[in-house]
Structure formats: C-alpha cells, structure tokens
Motif scaffolding. Structure first.
Motif, PDB file in Angstrom:
ATOM      1  N   PRO A 107       0.735  -1.756  -0.140  1.00 46.80           N
ATOM      2  CA  PRO A 107       0.133  -0.150   0.078  1.00 46.80           C
ATOM      3  C   PRO A 107       0.854   1.637  -0.295  1.00 46.80           C
ATOM      4  O   PRO A 107       2.002   1.684   0.669  1.00 46.80           O
ATOM      5  N   VAL A 108       0.582   2.418  -0.894  1.00 46.85           N
ATOM      6  CA  VAL A 108       0.963   3.566  -1.149  1.00 46.85           C
ATOM      7  C   VAL A 108       1.037   4.017   0.365  1.00 46.85           C
ATOM      8  O   VAL A 108       0.048   4.288   1.021  1.00 46.85           O
ATOM      9  N   SER A 109       2.233   4.588   0.822  1.00 47.92           N
ATOM     10  CA  SER A 109       2.321   4.928   2.444  1.00 47.92           C
ATOM     11  C   SER A 109       2.585   6.747   1.944  1.00 47.92           C
ATOM     12  O   SER A 109       2.450   7.357   3.323  1.00 47.92           O
ATOM     13  N   SER A 110       3.166   6.614   1.424  1.00 48.42           N
ATOM     14  CA  SER A 110       3.456   8.813   0.964  1.00 48.42           C
ATOM     15  C   SER A 110       3.343   9.100  -0.457  1.00 48.42           C
ATOM     16  O   SER A 110       3.082   8.103  -1.248  1.00 48.42           O
ATOM     17  N   GLY A 111       2.763  10.149  -0.797  1.00 48.27           N
ATOM     18  CA  GLY A 111       2.487  10.974  -2.173  1.00 48.27           C
ATOM     19  C   GLY A 111       1.069  10.028  -2.427  1.00 48.27           C
ATOM     20  O   GLY A 111       0.630   9.778  -2.305  1.00 48.27           O
ATOM     21  N   LYS A 112       1.422  10.777  -3.874  1.00 49.15           N
ATOM     22  CA  LYS A 112       0.071  10.278  -4.744  1.00 49.15           C
ATOM     23  C   LYS A 112       1.013   8.645  -6.032  1.00 49.15           C
ATOM     24  O   LYS A 112       2.049   9.796  -6.884  1.00 49.15           O
ATOM     25  N   LEU A 113       0.322   7.981  -5.957  1.00 47.70           N
ATOM     26  CA  LEU A 113       1.039   7.134  -7.555  1.00 47.70           C
ATOM     27  C   LEU A 113      -0.768   6.616  -8.772  1.00 47.70           C
ATOM     28  O   LEU A 113      -2.011   6.982  -8.189  1.00 47.70           O
ATOM     29  N   ILE A 114       0.050   6.881 -10.062  1.00 44.54           N
ATOM     30  CA  ILE A 114      -1.161   7.530 -10.985  1.00 44.54           C
ATOM     31  C   ILE A 114      -0.793   5.861 -11.909  1.00 44.54           C
ATOM     32  O   ILE A 114       0.734   6.153 -12.597  1.00 44.54           O
ATOM     33  N   PHE A 115      -1.281   5.241 -12.358  1.00 39.89           N
ATOM     34  CA  PHE A 115      -1.363   4.272 -13.596  1.00 39.89           C
ATOM     35  C   PHE A 115      -1.941   4.806 -14.717  1.00 39.89           C
ATOM     36  O   PHE A 115      -2.880   5.108 -14.591  1.00 39.89           O
ATOM     37  N   LEU A 116      -1.056   5.059 -15.729  1.00 43.73           N
ATOM     38  CA  LEU A 116      -1.720   5.640 -16.785  1.00 43.73           C
ATOM     39  C   LEU A 116      -1.837   5.096 -17.873  1.00 43.73           C
ATOM     40  O   LEU A 116      -0.392   3.824 -18.442  1.00 43.73           O
ATOM     41  N   PHE A 117      -2.681   4.135 -18.276  1.00 48.11           N
ATOM     42  CA  PHE A 117      -3.007   3.085 -20.038  1.00 48.11           C
ATOM     43  C   PHE A 117      -3.361   4.063 -20.989  1.00 48.11           C
ATOM     44  O   PHE A 117      -4.163   4.869 -20.928  1.00 48.11           O
ATOM     45  N   GLN A 118      -2.591   4.787 -21.930  1.00 46.41           N
ATOM     46  CA  GLN A 118      -2.152   5.451 -23.152  1.00 46.41           C
ATOM     47  C   GLN A 118      -3.003   5.588 -24.218  1.00 46.41           C
ATOM     48  O   GLN A 118      -2.277   3.239 -24.241  1.00 46.41           O
ATOM     49  N   PRO A 119      -3.428   5.269 -24.995  1.00 44.17           N
ATOM     50  CA  PRO A 119      -3.747   4.970 -26.395  1.00 44.17           C
ATOM     51  C   PRO A 119      -3.047   5.513 -27.312  1.00 44.17           C
ATOM     52  O   PRO A 119      -2.259   6.462 -26.541  1.00 44.17           O
ATOM     53  N   ALA A 120      -3.319   5.273 -28.192  1.00 47.32           N
ATOM     54  CA  ALA A 120      -2.367   5.806 -29.479  1.00 47.32           C
ATOM     55  C   ALA A 120      -1.036   6.466 -29.637  1.00 47.32           C
ATOM     56  O   ALA A 120      -1.344   7.697 -29.907  1.00 47.32           O
ATOM     57  N   GLU A 121      -0.703   5.118 -28.729  1.00 48.79           N
ATOM     58  CA  GLU A 121       0.794   5.689 -28.912  1.00 48.79           C
ATOM     59  C   GLU A 121       1.759   5.908 -30.670  1.00 48.79           C
ATOM     60  O   GLU A 121       2.403   6.281 -30.823  1.00 48.79           O
ATOM     61  N   GLU A 122       0.686   4.474 -31.694  1.00 48.91           N
ATOM     62  CA  GLU A 122       1.956   4.489 -32.721  1.00 48.91           C
ATOM     63  C   GLU A 122       1.017   4.873 -33.695  1.00 48.91           C
ATOM     64  O   GLU A 122       1.728   5.440 -34.745  1.00 48.91           O
ATOM     65  N   LEU A 123      -0.099   5.928 -33.409  1.00 49.38           N
ATOM     66  CA  LEU A 123       0.106   7.661 -34.271  1.00 49.38           C
ATOM     67  C   LEU A 123       0.729   8.631 -34.058  1.00 49.38           C
ATOM     68  O   LEU A 123       0.553   9.686 -34.677  1.00 49.38           O
ATOM     69  N   GLY A 124       1.274   8.368 -32.415  1.00 47.26           N
ATOM     70  CA  GLY A 124       1.613   9.522 -31.698  1.00 47.26           C
ATOM     71  C   GLY A 124       1.511  10.677 -31.664  1.00 47.26           C
ATOM     72  O   GLY A 124       1.539  11.993 -31.340  1.00 47.26           O
ATOM     73  N   THR A 125      -0.019  10.330 -31.505  1.00 45.75           N
ATOM     74  CA  THR A 125      -1.544  11.545 -31.466  1.00 45.75           C
ATOM     75  C   THR A 125      -1.530  10.886 -29.590  1.00 45.75           C
ATOM     76  O   THR A 125      -2.623  12.116 -28.985  1.00 45.75           O
ATOM     77  N   GLY A 126      -1.440   9.226 -29.119  1.00 43.05           N
ATOM     78  CA  GLY A 126      -2.038   9.483 -27.856  1.00 43.05           C
ATOM     79  C   GLY A 126      -1.292  10.282 -26.427  1.00 43.05           C
ATOM     80  O   GLY A 126      -2.315  10.427 -25.401  1.00 43.05           O
ATOM     81  N   ALA A 127      -0.469  10.532 -26.511  1.00 44.02           N
ATOM     82  CA  ALA A 127      -0.034  11.566 -25.326  1.00 44.02           C
ATOM     83  C   ALA A 127      -0.069  12.467 -25.404  1.00 44.02           C
ATOM     84  O   ALA A 127      -0.643  12.909 -24.660  1.00 44.02           O
ATOM     85  N   HIS A 128      -0.181  13.664 -26.767  1.00 47.08           N
ATOM     86  CA  HIS A 128      -1.211  15.171 -26.345  1.00 47.08           C
ATOM     87  C   HIS A 128      -2.524  14.602 -26.239  1.00 47.08           C
ATOM     88  O   HIS A 128      -2.355  15.793 -25.563  1.00 47.08           O
ATOM     89  N   ALA A 129      -3.117  13.476 -26.343  1.00 40.11           N
ATOM     90  CA  ALA A 129      -4.722  13.640 -25.957  1.00 40.11           C
ATOM     91  C   ALA A 129      -4.306  13.377 -24.218  1.00 40.11           C
ATOM     92  O   ALA A 129      -5.532  14.557 -23.959  1.00 40.11           O
ATOM     93  N   ILE A 130      -3.669  12.858 -24.258  1.00 41.44           N
ATOM     94  CA  ILE A 130      -4.020  12.359 -22.351  1.00 41.44           C
ATOM     95  C   ILE A 130      -3.325  13.630 -22.203  1.00 41.44           C
ATOM     96  O   ILE A 130      -3.617  14.275 -20.652  1.00 41.44           O
ATOM     97  N   ALA A 131      -1.772  14.554 -22.103  1.00 44.62           N
ATOM     98  CA  ALA A 131      -1.628  16.164 -21.462  1.00 44.62           C
ATOM     99  C   ALA A 131      -2.692  17.151 -21.721  1.00 44.62           C
ATOM    100  O   ALA A 131      -3.031  17.527 -20.797  1.00 44.62           O
ATOM    101  N   ASP A 132      -2.839  16.420 -23.259  1.00 43.11           N
ATOM    102  CA  ASP A 132      -4.590  17.410 -23.378  1.00 43.11           C
ATOM    103  C   ASP A 132      -6.081  17.565 -22.207  1.00 43.11           C
ATOM    104  O   ASP A 132      -6.419  18.767 -21.612  1.00 43.11           O
TER     105      ASP A 132
END
Length: 370
Positions: A107-132
């Motif tokens: 169990p996380v004892s300090s801070g915050k932990l985020i698990f990101l399952f990102q789409p469309a890496e091959e398109l080169g636009t998935g990370a942009h959409a997530i950042a947006d």
C-alpha cells in the motif's frame, strides 16, 4: 510471482488500433476495479485512456507509471491483420500487474501514485490527447518502459535509459489539374510536382555531425486511367533526428522544399505535420533510480549501457509539455526477434515479471511503498 502472464495472454488476443482500444481499456478498467481501485477514470480526454490513482493522503511525490495499449496493422498477403508487434500488450500487462501488486501487498504510504494506460502511441497523438486532458498536472516523476530487440538486450537484462530520437511525419497533398494525356498543356501534373518535391527533399543537408534522416515512404498518384494526367498526388515523408533542435531545422527545410517544388510546377500544396514526437530528455535522478532498481532486480552484470535509437516514442511528449517533469524510461531485454514492428515479432514473455519487479523497486526506492 505476479499475474502478468495471465494478463498478457489475454491482451495479446485482442489487438486494437490507436484510439480504438475499446476491449483493451474495458479489460484493464475491470481488472483495476477488481483489484480494489476506486479512483478509476475511463474515456480520459474523450479517448480510450484509463487512469487509476492511489492517494496516500500523506506528503510525498506524485508519481506516474505509463504503458501504451495500441497494436499495429500489417498487410499480409493482401489482408489487413492487426497484431501486437511492438509489445504494447506486454507493457500494459506489466503495469496492470504492478497495480495489482501495489494494492494487495505494498500500500502506498506517501504521496500519490497514478497508473496511466495510454492509447495511440503508434499514431504519435495519444500522449498529446492525455496531456490535453490534464493527467500530467502536478506529476513530479513519470516512468515508462519498452521491450527491446535482442540486439540491444537479452532476456534477463535491462537498459536504464533509451535515448529515442525525435520523429515526425509529413503528409503532403499536391493538387494540379487533370487532363487528357494527349493534351498535357491543358493540365497541371501533380505527379510531376510530387516527384520534384521528393528530389528537392533529398538535396537537404544538415551538419554531418548531427544524426538525422528524411525519406519519402508513401507515394500515391492515380487518375483512374492510364491516359490521363493525375490532378492529385499524395506523398508521405518520415523525418528523424536525435536532437530536438536538429528536428526543428530539418522540419522547416522539408516544408520549404515541398512547398516550393509544388508551386514551381503550378500545384497547390497542403500538408499535415501533426505527428511529431519529441526526442528523449531523461532526468538524471530518474536514470539513477532505474539503474538502482535494475541492479537490485537483475544484478549489475545484467545492466546494459544506455541505448541510442533512431526510433520514436510519444512518452517524451510529456516532458516537452511539462519541462519540469522528471522522467525516466527503461528498456526490457526479452530476446525479442526478428525485430519491432515485424509481423512475426515474438519475445520471451517470462521477462515481463522482471519489468514488474523493476517498477516496484523504483517505487520502494522513492519511499512510496514499503
């Protein structure tokens, strides 16, 4: 042992293209809920992205672990076939198993932990959409991973830093005037303009001490009959550069070359250059954390020196959008052959357990889990 192979064996059977990872994201979200996560976001930013968050409520860093989900399409014997030939099913499996291990045993004892399952890496636009969508707001550390070809790392080995190049795609449309081939003076041949543009781009030279390349990868021009001058032609260029300033210069010169070549032949030129991946900018602290984790999990003798590759990876969009983000990206040896994006790509899936252990060790060394 984690359940990483169980998750891989399922995800491998449901390959889906970028922004179409419906079954993939549904499976991941259902598993996260089954594990006990209550803060789960689906459809992130209007995409198939999935985010799960565990907040300890105690002071500490906000750490994001990211995996990509999409597959590739291959033309095999005239049929379009979807296959996981870049290992994204393995990446998602490792992250899903890590999320399960954390909530059940660490169990996380300090801070915050985020698990990101990102789409469309091959398109080169998935990370942009997530950042947006604002997922990276407030994140201090981000980590990702990619399975590596056997030439770079064998099963049981890992690389603490993969230095990806900047990569870009430019798709240009040349519009002329269609005419009968017997009366070429009445038309404007878009095919000629496209050929001139390809030759113009091939004359671009930057400083030879800088690593870069540009080449045409697609060419389409067809009026539908053999005795007609085509009024439209379509050309795609692939651009690579190891450094971001080099890519900026290369990109500008390519655009100038194709625009001038088209206009010289009397064509109008439109282009789409929205697919742009940033070169890797590793944080030294993150490299040290990954080296320490690899050493603990696999031993110093199995830590491969940092790898420089002309390949692109949209994970680095995040550091471009958030310059203060501390980011690290490791490569996992797994006897992968004959190569990434090859239709018959395969790897030793037993290596995925090593990836889970490396993620967990990084979290332990950051003081987030015990």
């Amino acid at each position: 042992m984690s359940h990483v192979l169980d998750y891989y064996n399922h995800l491998h059977t449901i390959p889906e293209l970028g922004f179409e990872e419906v079954k993939t994201s549904k499976f991941i979200a259902e598993k996260l809920a089954e594990f006990g996560y209550t803060n789960i976001q689906t459809g992130v930013g209007g995409t198939t992205g999935v985010v799960a968050t565990m907040d300890s409520g105690e002071p500490g860093p906000t750490v994001l672990l990211r995996a990509d989900m999409d597959c590739l399409a291959h033309n095999i014997d005239g049929e379009v076939v979807l296959r996981h030939t870049c290992g994204h099913d393995g990446h998602s499996s490792m992250l899903l198993a890590t999320a399960e291990e954390v909530i059940k045993y660490y169990p996380v004892s300090s801070g915050k932990l985020i698990f990101l399952f990102q789409p469309a890496e091959e398109l080169g636009t998935g990370a942009h959409a997530i950042a947006d969508a604002g997922v990276l707001e407030g994140v201090e550390y981000a980590f990702g991973a990619h399975v590596r070809p056997i030439e770079e790392a064998s099963n049981g080995q890992a690389v603490a830093a993969i230095y990806y190049a900047s990569s870009a795609t430019i798709q240009a449309t040349f519009t002329g005037v269609t005419s009968h081939a017997a009366r070429p003076h009445l038309g404007v041949n878009a095919l000629d303009a496209a050929v001139l543009a390809i030759n113009a781009v091939n004359t671009i030279h930057l400083r030879p001490t800088e690593s870069y390349s540009v080449k045409a990868t697609q060419f389409h021009a067809d009026s539908g009959v053999t005795n007609s001058i085509p009024g439209k032609a379509f050309v795609t260029w692939d651009l690579r550069a190891q450094l971001n300033p080099t890519m900026k210069e290369l990109h500008e010169k390519v655009i100038t070359a194709i625009t001038n070549a088209g206009q010289a032949n009397g064509c109008t030129v439109e282009y789409d250059d929205s697919k742009m991946l940033t070169a890797a900018e590793h944080n030294e602290e993150c490299i040290d954390l990954l080296k320490e984790a690899i050493s603990e999990v696999l031993g110093d003798e199995n830590m491969v020196p940092e790898v420089i590759t002309p390949g692109g990876e949209d994970f680095w969009v995040y550091t471009n959008r958030y310059p203060n983000l501390k980011a690290g990206f490791f490569g996992l040896g797994c006897d992968l052959k004959p190569g990434l994006h090859h239709p018959d790509m395969s790897f030793d899936t037993s290596a995925l357990e090593n990836g889970v252990k490396i993620y967990l060790t990084v979290l332990k060394n950051l003081g987030m889990i015990d």
